[in-house]
Design a protein around this motif. Structure first.
Motif, PDB file in Angstrom:
ATOM      1  N   TYR A 105       0.754  -1.112  -0.005  1.00  0.00           N
ATOM      2  CA  TYR A 105      -0.045   0.099  -0.023  1.00  0.00           C
ATOM      3  C   TYR A 105       0.761   1.253   0.063  1.00  0.00           C
ATOM      4  CZ  TYR A 105      -2.937   3.739   1.862  1.00  0.00           C
ATOM      5  OH  TYR A 105      -3.616   4.869   1.810  1.00  0.00           O
ATOM      6  N   LEU A 106       1.902   1.275   0.809  1.00  0.00           N
ATOM      7  CA  LEU A 106       2.732   2.418   1.066  1.00  0.00           C
ATOM      8  C   LEU A 106       3.271   2.788  -0.433  1.00  0.00           C
ATOM      9  CD1 LEU A 106       4.094   2.029   4.628  1.00  0.00           C
ATOM     10  CD2 LEU A 106       2.500   3.556   3.758  1.00  0.00           C
ATOM     11  N   GLN A 134       1.113   3.946  -2.815  1.00  0.00           N
ATOM     12  CA  GLN A 134       0.675   5.554  -2.526  1.00  0.00           C
ATOM     13  C   GLN A 134       1.879   6.437  -2.734  1.00  0.00           C
ATOM     14  OE1 GLN A 134      -2.509   6.447  -2.145  1.00  0.00           O
ATOM     15  NE2 GLN A 134      -3.012   4.495  -2.600  1.00  0.00           N
ATOM     16  N   ASN A 135       2.966   5.964  -2.930  1.00  0.00           N
ATOM     17  CA  ASN A 135       4.576   6.815  -3.039  1.00  0.00           C
ATOM     18  C   ASN A 135       4.797   7.515  -1.693  1.00  0.00           C
ATOM     19  OD1 ASN A 135       4.899   6.224  -6.010  1.00  0.00           O
ATOM     20  ND2 ASN A 135       3.274   7.590  -6.190  1.00  0.00           N
ATOM     21  N   HIS A 136       4.304   6.792  -0.773  1.00  0.00           N
ATOM     22  CA  HIS A 136       4.750   7.283   0.553  1.00  0.00           C
ATOM     23  C   HIS A 136       6.076   6.904   1.032  1.00  0.00           C
ATOM     24  CE1 HIS A 136       0.756   8.799   1.136  1.00  0.00           C
ATOM     25  NE2 HIS A 136       0.112   7.612   1.293  1.00  0.00           N
ATOM     26  N   ASP A 195      -4.769   6.054   7.417  1.00  0.00           N
ATOM     27  CA  ASP A 195      -5.517   5.795   6.583  1.00  0.00           C
ATOM     28  C   ASP A 195      -6.628   4.550   6.945  1.00  0.00           C
ATOM     29  OD1 ASP A 195      -4.249   7.698   4.838  1.00  0.00           O
ATOM     30  OD2 ASP A 195      -3.340   6.325   3.645  1.00  0.00           O
ATOM     31  N   ASP A 230       7.275   7.654   9.484  1.00  0.00           N
ATOM     32  CA  ASP A 230       6.177   8.514   9.109  1.00  0.00           C
ATOM     33  C   ASP A 230       5.127   7.710   8.062  1.00  0.00           C
ATOM     34  OD1 ASP A 230       7.235  10.316  10.711  1.00  0.00           O
ATOM     35  OD2 ASP A 230       8.357  11.281   9.168  1.00  0.00           O
ATOM     36  N   ALA A 231       5.482   7.213   7.145  1.00  0.00           N
ATOM     37  CA  ALA A 231       4.769   6.514   6.118  1.00  0.00           C
ATOM     38  C   ALA A 231       3.666   5.216   6.955  1.00  0.00           C
ATOM     39  CB  ALA A 231       5.642   5.606   5.034  1.00  0.00           C
ATOM     40  N   SER A 291       9.088   4.367   5.649  1.00  0.00           N
ATOM     41  CA  SER A 291       9.410   5.020   6.748  1.00  0.00           C
ATOM     42  C   SER A 291       8.661   4.878   8.114  1.00  0.00           C
ATOM     43  CB  SER A 291       9.909   6.376   6.566  1.00  0.00           C
ATOM     44  OG  SER A 291       8.742   7.059   5.910  1.00  0.00           O
ATOM     45  N   LYS A 303       0.993   6.955   8.329  1.00  0.00           N
ATOM     46  CA  LYS A 303       0.019   7.609   7.325  1.00  0.00           C
ATOM     47  C   LYS A 303      -0.568   6.050   7.116  1.00  0.00           C
ATOM     48  CE  LYS A 303      -1.446   9.856   3.803  1.00  0.00           C
ATOM     49  NZ  LYS A 303      -2.953   9.796   3.822  1.00  0.00           N
ATOM     50  N   ALA A 304      -0.113   4.700   7.017  1.00  0.00           N
ATOM     51  CA  ALA A 304      -0.868   3.700   6.559  1.00  0.00           C
ATOM     52  C   ALA A 304      -2.105   3.616   7.574  1.00  0.00           C
ATOM     53  CB  ALA A 304       0.018   2.693   6.369  1.00  0.00           C
TER      54      ALA A 304
END
Length: 171
Positions: free
Chosen positions: A92-93, A96-98, A111, A103-104, A101, A107-108
């Motif tokens: 997924y990361l 999504q070009n996250h 989401d 921080d990513a 990391s 974000k996941a």
């Protein structure tokens, strides 16, 4: 199932599509998930060092081992569920070009937290596998067991800390 030789195994890359998800080293194994959950392989493993040595275990021997040792069977299932979760989240990361990391990962988690409660329910964790992991179909019993393994304080919710713990060994 395959095991990287403990003495001279080398280093192997685990690819999903065009991205390296992680590395395997001496003593690591791969291919268990396909056998345990009777599904096609989800990654490609290639040698990343000068030489790589692996050992193959026939599926019949693998299933005989599981039958004779329930504790090993349980540990392998837990390990495979965790790998599938990591794989789904990383995929997924990457989509999504996250990037990959801390921080990513946060974000996941955000989401996946559809109701914005600050924690994930069983349904939201199941959605991670389905939406983030290319519609991975995980049997309900396995999903519940995986959820329990993440839910350290047994409150029926997965916090960001619980979520990050699943990735601690690889990030």
């Amino acid at each position: 199932m395959y095991v990287v030789d403990e003495g001279i195994g080398g280093r192997l890359e685990v690819w999903h599509g065009k991205e390296i998800l992680h590395y395997l080293n001496e003593g690591d194994s791969f291919g268990e998930s396909s056998l345990l959950f009777q599904r096609p392989r989800s990654s490609t493993v290639v040698c990343a060092s000068k030489d790589c040595y692996i050992h193959e275990m026939k599926s019949s021997d693998f299933f005989d081992m599981l039958e004779s040792d329930p504790d090993t069977a349980r540990a392998l299932r837990d390990m495979c569920r965790n790998r599938m979760f990591q794989h789904a989240t990383k995929s997924y990361l990457i989509k999504q070009n996250h990037g990959l990391s801390e921080d990513a990962l946060v974000k996941a988690f955000r989401d996946a937290d559809k109701d914005k409660s600050g924690s994930l329910s069983l349904q939201e964790v199941q959605n991670i596998f389905q939406q983030m992991g290319n519609d991975l179909e995980i049997p309900e019993e396995d999903m519940f067991e995986f959820f329990k393994s993440l839910d350290v304080d047994e409150d029926g919710q997965i916090t960001l800390e619980d979520f990050q713990r699943a990735f601690k060994a690889i990030w």
